[in-house]
Write a protein that holds these residues in place. Structure first.
Motif, PDB file in Angstrom:
ATOM      1  N   MET A   1       0.841  -1.192   0.000  1.00  0.00           N
ATOM      2  CA  MET A   1       0.000   0.000   0.000  1.00  0.00           C
ATOM      3  C   MET A   1       0.879   1.246   0.000  1.00  0.00           C
ATOM      4  O   MET A   1       1.948   1.259   0.629  1.00  0.00           O
ATOM      5  CB  MET A   1      -0.925   0.009   1.231  1.00  0.00           C
ATOM      6  N   LYS A   2       0.447   2.309  -0.697  1.00  0.00           N
ATOM      7  CA  LYS A   2       1.216   3.542  -0.769  1.00  0.00           C
ATOM      8  C   LYS A   2       1.255   4.252   0.583  1.00  0.00           C
ATOM      9  O   LYS A   2       0.353   4.107   1.407  1.00  0.00           O
ATOM     10  CB  LYS A   2       0.589   4.469  -1.814  1.00  0.00           C
ATOM     11  N   LYS A   3       2.284   5.029   0.804  1.00  0.00           N
ATOM     12  CA  LYS A   3       2.410   5.791   2.047  1.00  0.00           C
ATOM     13  C   LYS A   3       1.374   6.907   2.069  1.00  0.00           C
ATOM     14  O   LYS A   3       1.159   7.603   1.068  1.00  0.00           O
ATOM     15  CB  LYS A   3       3.819   6.368   2.158  1.00  0.00           C
ATOM     16  N   ILE A   4       0.734   7.095   3.219  1.00  0.00           N
ATOM     17  CA  ILE A   4      -0.408   8.000   3.340  1.00  0.00           C
ATOM     18  C   ILE A   4      -0.102   9.125   4.324  1.00  0.00           C
ATOM     19  O   ILE A   4       0.555   8.910   5.352  1.00  0.00           O
ATOM     20  CB  ILE A   4      -1.653   7.226   3.825  1.00  0.00           C
ATOM     21  N   ALA A   5      -0.574  10.310   4.009  1.00  0.00           N
ATOM     22  CA  ALA A   5      -0.568  11.422   4.963  1.00  0.00           C
ATOM     23  C   ALA A   5      -2.010  11.815   5.233  1.00  0.00           C
ATOM     24  O   ALA A   5      -2.794  12.014   4.296  1.00  0.00           O
ATOM     25  CB  ALA A   5       0.200  12.615   4.405  1.00  0.00           C
ATOM     26  N   VAL A   6      -2.373  11.893   6.504  1.00  0.00           N
ATOM     27  CA  VAL A   6      -3.708  12.348   6.889  1.00  0.00           C
ATOM     28  C   VAL A   6      -3.556  13.747   7.469  1.00  0.00           C
ATOM     29  O   VAL A   6      -2.887  13.938   8.493  1.00  0.00           O
ATOM     30  CB  VAL A   6      -4.362  11.400   7.912  1.00  0.00           C
ATOM     31  N   ILE A   7      -4.166  14.729   6.817  1.00  0.00           N
ATOM     32  CA  ILE A   7      -4.009  16.136   7.185  1.00  0.00           C
ATOM     33  C   ILE A   7      -5.101  16.531   8.163  1.00  0.00           C
ATOM     34  O   ILE A   7      -6.285  16.557   7.821  1.00  0.00           O
ATOM     35  CB  ILE A   7      -4.061  17.043   5.937  1.00  0.00           C
ATOM     36  N   GLY A   8      -4.703  16.838   9.391  1.00  0.00           N
ATOM     37  CA  GLY A   8      -5.637  17.127  10.469  1.00  0.00           C
ATOM     38  C   GLY A   8      -5.743  15.916  11.378  1.00  0.00           C
ATOM     39  O   GLY A   8      -6.143  14.833  10.925  1.00  0.00           O
ATOM     40  N   GLN A   9      -5.383  16.094  12.653  1.00  0.00           N
ATOM     41  CA  GLN A   9      -5.374  14.971  13.588  1.00  0.00           C
ATOM     42  C   GLN A   9      -6.357  15.192  14.733  1.00  0.00           C
ATOM     43  O   GLN A   9      -6.011  15.081  15.910  1.00  0.00           O
ATOM     44  CB  GLN A   9      -3.954  14.722  14.099  1.00  0.00           C
ATOM     45  N   GLY A  10      -7.582  15.493  14.358  1.00  0.00           N
ATOM     46  CA  GLY A  10      -8.636  15.687  15.343  1.00  0.00           C
ATOM     47  C   GLY A  10      -9.517  14.458  15.470  1.00  0.00           C
ATOM     48  O   GLY A  10      -9.065  13.318  15.329  1.00  0.00           O
ATOM     49  N   TYR A  11     -10.815  14.692  15.703  1.00  0.00           N
ATOM     50  CA  TYR A  11     -11.767  13.607  15.929  1.00  0.00           C
ATOM     51  C   TYR A  11     -11.900  12.688  14.719  1.00  0.00           C
ATOM     52  O   TYR A  11     -12.205  11.509  14.860  1.00  0.00           O
ATOM     53  CB  TYR A  11     -13.136  14.184  16.285  1.00  0.00           C
ATOM     54  N   VAL A  12     -11.688  13.231  13.524  1.00  0.00           N
ATOM     55  CA  VAL A  12     -11.806  12.446  12.297  1.00  0.00           C
ATOM     56  C   VAL A  12     -10.457  11.890  11.859  1.00  0.00           C
ATOM     57  O   VAL A  12     -10.306  10.707  11.583  1.00  0.00           O
ATOM     58  CB  VAL A  12     -12.417  13.298  11.162  1.00  0.00           C
ATOM     59  N   GLY A  13      -9.462  12.762  11.796  1.00  0.00           N
ATOM     60  CA  GLY A  13      -8.179  12.391  11.218  1.00  0.00           C
ATOM     61  C   GLY A  13      -7.404  11.354  11.987  1.00  0.00           C
ATOM     62  O   GLY A  13      -6.772  10.460  11.382  1.00  0.00           O
ATOM     63  N   LEU A  14      -7.405  11.434  13.313  1.00  0.00           N
ATOM     64  CA  LEU A  14      -6.599  10.498  14.099  1.00  0.00           C
ATOM     65  C   LEU A  14      -7.098   9.062  13.973  1.00  0.00           C
ATOM     66  O   LEU A  14      -6.300   8.161  13.680  1.00  0.00           O
ATOM     67  CB  LEU A  14      -6.536  10.926  15.558  1.00  0.00           C
ATOM     68  N   PRO A  15      -8.391   8.766  14.199  1.00  0.00           N
ATOM     69  CA  PRO A  15      -8.833   7.378  14.025  1.00  0.00           C
ATOM     70  C   PRO A  15      -8.563   6.845  12.616  1.00  0.00           C
ATOM     71  O   PRO A  15      -8.213   5.676  12.443  1.00  0.00           O
ATOM     72  CB  PRO A  15     -10.341   7.456  14.307  1.00  0.00           C
ATOM     73  N   LEU A  16      -8.709   7.715  11.603  1.00  0.00           N
ATOM     74  CA  LEU A  16      -8.455   7.299  10.229  1.00  0.00           C
ATOM     75  C   LEU A  16      -6.986   6.952  10.031  1.00  0.00           C
ATOM     76  O   LEU A  16      -6.644   5.917   9.438  1.00  0.00           O
ATOM     77  CB  LEU A  16      -8.870   8.422   9.280  1.00  0.00           C
ATOM     78  N   ALA A  17      -6.107   7.815  10.533  1.00  0.00           N
ATOM     79  CA  ALA A  17      -4.671   7.575  10.391  1.00  0.00           C
ATOM     80  C   ALA A  17      -4.259   6.272  11.079  1.00  0.00           C
ATOM     81  O   ALA A  17      -3.469   5.491  10.521  1.00  0.00           O
ATOM     82  CB  ALA A  17      -3.892   8.754  10.975  1.00  0.00           C
ATOM     83  N   LEU A  18      -4.781   6.023  12.265  1.00  0.00           N
ATOM     84  CA  LEU A  18      -4.405   4.808  12.999  1.00  0.00           C
ATOM     85  C   LEU A  18      -4.944   3.552  12.314  1.00  0.00           C
ATOM     86  O   LEU A  18      -4.305   2.496  12.362  1.00  0.00           O
ATOM     87  CB  LEU A  18      -4.904   4.892  14.437  1.00  0.00           C
TER      88      LEU A  18
ATOM     89  N   CYS B   1       5.043  10.932   0.836  1.00  0.00           N
ATOM     90  CA  CYS B   1       3.723  10.296   0.733  1.00  0.00           C
ATOM     91  C   CYS B   1       3.179  10.381  -0.692  1.00  0.00           C
ATOM     92  O   CYS B   1       3.561  11.262  -1.468  1.00  0.00           O
ATOM     93  CB  CYS B   1       2.743  10.945   1.703  1.00  0.00           C
ATOM     94  N   SER B   2       2.286   9.479  -1.016  1.00  0.00           N
ATOM     95  CA  SER B   2       1.671   9.456  -2.347  1.00  0.00           C
ATOM     96  C   SER B   2       0.170   9.689  -2.297  1.00  0.00           C
ATOM     97  O   SER B   2      -0.435  10.043  -3.300  1.00  0.00           O
ATOM     98  CB  SER B   2       1.938   8.104  -3.028  1.00  0.00           C
ATOM     99  N   ILE B   3      -0.430   9.457  -1.134  1.00  0.00           N
ATOM    100  CA  ILE B   3      -1.865   9.681  -0.949  1.00  0.00           C
ATOM    101  C   ILE B   3      -2.045  10.646   0.224  1.00  0.00           C
ATOM    102  O   ILE B   3      -1.487  10.438   1.305  1.00  0.00           O
ATOM    103  CB  ILE B   3      -2.610   8.365  -0.669  1.00  0.00           C
ATOM    104  N   TYR B   4      -2.819  11.693  -0.014  1.00  0.00           N
ATOM    105  CA  TYR B   4      -3.071  12.703   1.003  1.00  0.00           C
ATOM    106  C   TYR B   4      -4.573  12.742   1.299  1.00  0.00           C
ATOM    107  O   TYR B   4      -5.383  12.910   0.383  1.00  0.00           O
ATOM    108  CB  TYR B   4      -2.600  14.081   0.537  1.00  0.00           C
ATOM    109  N   ILE B   5      -4.935  12.569   2.560  1.00  0.00           N
ATOM    110  CA  ILE B   5      -6.347  12.584   2.955  1.00  0.00           C
ATOM    111  C   ILE B   5      -6.571  13.795   3.861  1.00  0.00           C
ATOM    112  O   ILE B   5      -5.943  13.918   4.914  1.00  0.00           O
ATOM    113  CB  ILE B   5      -6.746  11.290   3.685  1.00  0.00           C
ATOM    114  N   VAL B   6      -7.461  14.682   3.443  1.00  0.00           N
ATOM    115  CA  VAL B   6      -7.675  15.957   4.130  1.00  0.00           C
ATOM    116  C   VAL B   6      -8.889  15.858   5.047  1.00  0.00           C
ATOM    117  O   VAL B   6     -10.006  15.586   4.586  1.00  0.00           O
ATOM    118  CB  VAL B   6      -7.873  17.095   3.112  1.00  0.00           C
TER     119      VAL B   6
END
Length: 430
Positions: free
Chosen positions: A1-18, A82-87
């Motif tokens: 899987m490609k390396k991912i960056a999740v932009i914003g580590q709040g209520y949405v971003g942190l669970p998604l990143a983990l 990273c190759s995939i960025y999730i905002v």
């Protein structure tokens, strides 16, 4: 899987990143340096992440051979690999109830500076239909010098996180996905299928996915506005709204919505995004905006009702003391975003009532910064005592175990917004 960056580590971003971190390397990016430091130390102030999962993801990053794990960062350079960025940044409304896209635009401009050929930018932030392709993509093109759908691609997959809910979690809620080309749509759908146990729904276009998110919360807002309006009517009739709803609810197809304060990051905000787009296209959305007006009026109704009850009990209103239990927008959750309890507090103060607020879940510094209110601890409220009215605004589990008489004078008004208290001690409820 490609390396991912999740932009914003709040209520949405942190669970998604983990969730992704158990499959690949993930950078959890946030502009809040304090937040980044806490996360890298295994601390999550939102209480959305399981501490064990966060610690394990951090260890994987440090000890694995580079195939998976999590690291929080505020450094732009960390994103280049990273190759995939999730905002997942916030999309609030301004003082005129218009969409405030400044955080979204800022994150997009930042990503444009690191975007490479072949990269994919996926937006999860709630927006109006067309925002991704009409507002964000041109910024990405301008900042990167790349061509959309030739050099880089985009997608939209609306977040469906329910803060504080430990049953309906990220993995157990169906995920809507979309992409800027059929091939990218399929790649994005497959990406989310790695972490979503409930499965995915691939929308036919980015605009459809954007619209689906907007109407989810607009629908709930309108339905709640209906029962809130019923509460205003039945108060004049002199009957209990909860009793009426219990009776009506015996029919198989009656929808079990409850009246209440409608705040938070979604339901009280998203309808304005949909309305904004409608107005742009020359249509005035009567139902959506009328529902918003009703829901925004509830705090003032509660304050006025409390004052009337105080007068009926010969309690002097001016200089009276009120205790509001809870300021978060929902129970057993520290999220204070767009809470309507602040409106209730302001309305009581306008009547000359001195209102204190206690909330064991909320961060006192955050409340002071966002709303200018000083939270009292439960012990401080007990020591202060002598309250003329107590209002159950948020049904935190701690409040349900309390003896409310320890806060009150003998003659007191108890208003139960949530309908959770013993009716024998309640003067009114919504």
């Amino acid at each position: 899987m490609k390396k991912i960056a999740v932009i914003g580590q709040g209520y949405v971003g942190l669970p998604l990143a983990l969730a992704f971190a158990s499959h690949t390397q993930v950078i959890g990016f946030d502009i809040d340096e304090l937040r980044v430091g806490e996360l890298n130390a295994g601390i999550d102030r939102t209480k959305e992440a399981d501490s064990g999962i966060l610690s394990s993801a951090l260890l994987f990053w440090n000890n694995s051979d580079g195939d998976k794990g999590y690291k929080a960062s505020f450094a732009l350079e960390d994103l280049r690999s990273c190759s995939i960025y999730i905002v997942t940044v916030p999309t609030p409304i301004d003082s005129f109830n218009a969409p405030d896209l400044k955080p979204l635009h800022a994150a997009t401009r930042m990503l444009g500076k690191v975007l490479k050929k072949g990269d994919i930018v996926i937006y999860e932030s709630t927006v109006y239909p067309g925002c991704t392709e009409e507002d964000c993509v041109p910024i990405l093109e301008q900042e990167s010098g790349l061509i959309f759908n030739q050099d880089f691609f985009a997608g939209y997959s609306p977040e469906r996180i329910n803060p504080g809910d430990k049953i309906n979690t990220l993995a157990t809620i169906v995920k809507v996905t979309s992409g800027s080309t059929p091939a990218i749509a399929e790649e994005i759908d497959q990406l989310y299928q790695n972490i979503i146990l409930a499965g995915t729904h691939k929308a036919p276009s980015i605009k459809v996915a954007e619209a689906s998110k907007a109407i989810e919360n607009a629908q709930r807002d309108v339905n709640i506005s209906f029962v809130n309006e019923l509460a205003l009517i039945f108060d004049r009739v002199g009957i209990d709204t909860q009793d009426v709803l219990a009776a009506a609810g015996t029919k198989f197809n009656f929808l079990p919505y409850k009246p209440g304060l409608v705040g938070g990051h979604c339901i009280s905000v998203d309808p304005y995004y949909l309305a904004h787009k409608a107005v742009q296209l020359g249509y005035h959305p009567n139902v959506i905006l009328s529902g918003r007006r009703v829901n925004d009026s509830v705090a003032e109704f509660i304050a006025s009702k409390v004052v009337k009850l105080m007068i009926q009990k010969d309690i002097a209103v001016k200089g009276a003391k009120a205790l509001i239990l809870g300021i978060t927008f929902k129970e057993n959750c520290p999220d204070i975003r767009n809470t309507k309890v602040k409106d209730l507090h302001a309305a009581l103060e306008d009547y000359g009532v001195k209102a204190d607020v206690v909330d064991p879940w909320a961060n006192a510094e955050e409340v002071a910064h966002e709303y200018g209110l000083r939270l009292k601890t439960v012990d401080e409220a007990m020591q202060s005592g002598g309250y003329d009215t107590v209002i159950m605004a948020v049904s935190h589990q701690e409040f349900l175990k309390m003896d409310l008489t320890s806060f009150c004078k003998e003659c007191v008004v108890v208003f139960d917004i949530k309908g959770v208290l013993d009716r024998a001690i309640v003067d009114a409820r919504l």
